[in-house]
Design a protein around this motif. Sequence first.
Motif, short mmCIF file in Angstrom:
data_model
loop_
_atom_site.label_atom_id
_atom_site.label_comp_id
_atom_site.label_asym_id
_atom_site.label_seq_id
_atom_site.Cartn_x
_atom_site.Cartn_y
_atom_site.Cartn_z
N MET A 1 0.85 -1.18 0.00
CA MET A 1 0.00 0.00 0.00
C MET A 1 0.88 1.23 0.00
SD MET A 1 -3.33 -0.78 2.42
CE MET A 1 -4.15 0.74 1.94
N GLY A 2 0.31 2.35 -0.37
CA GLY A 2 1.12 3.55 -0.35
C GLY A 2 0.37 4.77 -0.83
N ALA B 1 5.25 7.51 -1.23
CA ALA B 1 5.77 6.47 -0.34
C ALA B 1 4.93 5.21 -0.50
CB ALA B 1 5.73 6.94 1.12
N THR B 2 5.59 4.07 -0.40
CA THR B 2 4.89 2.80 -0.38
C THR B 2 5.47 1.93 0.73
OG1 THR B 2 6.38 1.80 -1.99
CG2 THR B 2 4.38 2.83 -2.86
N ILE B 3 4.71 0.93 1.13
CA ILE B 3 5.17 0.00 2.15
C ILE B 3 4.66 -1.38 1.80
CG2 ILE B 3 3.18 0.49 3.66
CD1 ILE B 3 5.17 0.17 6.05
N THR B 4 5.52 -2.39 1.95
CA THR B 4 5.12 -3.76 1.67
C THR B 4 4.49 -4.38 2.91
OG1 THR B 4 7.20 -4.75 2.39
CG2 THR B 4 7.09 -3.98 0.11
N SER B 5 3.86 -5.53 2.72
CA SER B 5 3.22 -6.21 3.84
C SER B 5 4.23 -6.59 4.91
CB SER B 5 2.47 -7.44 3.35
OG SER B 5 3.34 -8.31 2.66
N TYR C 1 -3.27 10.34 -3.47
CA TYR C 1 -4.06 9.14 -3.76
C TYR C 1 -3.49 7.95 -3.01
CZ TYR C 1 -5.93 11.82 -7.68
OH TYR C 1 -6.54 12.77 -8.46
N CYS C 2 -4.37 7.22 -2.38
CA CYS C 2 -3.99 5.96 -1.76
C CYS C 2 -3.93 4.87 -2.84
CB CYS C 2 -5.00 5.57 -0.69
SG CYS C 2 -4.57 4.06 0.20
N TYR C 3 -2.99 3.97 -2.67
CA TYR C 3 -2.71 2.93 -3.66
C TYR C 3 -2.58 1.60 -2.95
CZ TYR C 3 0.64 0.08 -6.35
OH TYR C 3 1.29 -0.94 -6.97
N HIS D 1 -5.06 -0.79 -7.20
CA HIS D 1 -6.30 -0.16 -6.79
C HIS D 1 -5.99 1.25 -6.32
CE1 HIS D 1 -8.09 -4.24 -6.67
NE2 HIS D 1 -6.88 -4.58 -6.29
N TRP D 2 -6.91 2.16 -6.55
CA TRP D 2 -6.70 3.57 -6.21
C TRP D 2 -7.89 4.14 -5.46
CZ3 TRP D 2 -2.03 5.72 -7.30
CH2 TRP D 2 -1.20 5.03 -8.19
N GLY D 3 -7.61 5.02 -4.53
CA GLY D 3 -8.65 5.77 -3.87
C GLY D 3 -9.06 6.97 -4.70
#
Length: 125
Positions: free
Chosen positions: A34-35, A49-53, A94-96, A114-116
Amino acid sequence: QVQLVESGGGLVQPGGSLRLSCAASGRIFTITDMGWYHQAPGKEIELVATITSSGFATIADSAKGRFTISWGSAKNMVFLQMNSLKTEDTAVYYCYAKTRFVPCVECDAIVREHWGQGTEVTVSP
């Protein structure tokens, strides 16, 4: 499917802080990353920014040292803490989410993005 809802945007003065939240619903067990991305007026969408599980974070150079990305406790929410905001941070954020699902043992993985809807951040004196 995964649905994403952002919150936390607004107007802030330079040097101020905001915390963006993104809540995921639906097949959240398929989320791998997510990011946040942002799009400033007249510009293309860019990674923030993104972050993995597993917790590995990627931060854009322009945000390093100022922004922090983190998971919520249930891994269905992600937060972007933005400090020392600058006027150039003004954008729609935007959330991703990336999802990965293998429908059967011999099936290929289905990877989707997926996008917000986006939340506006305005940094102005």
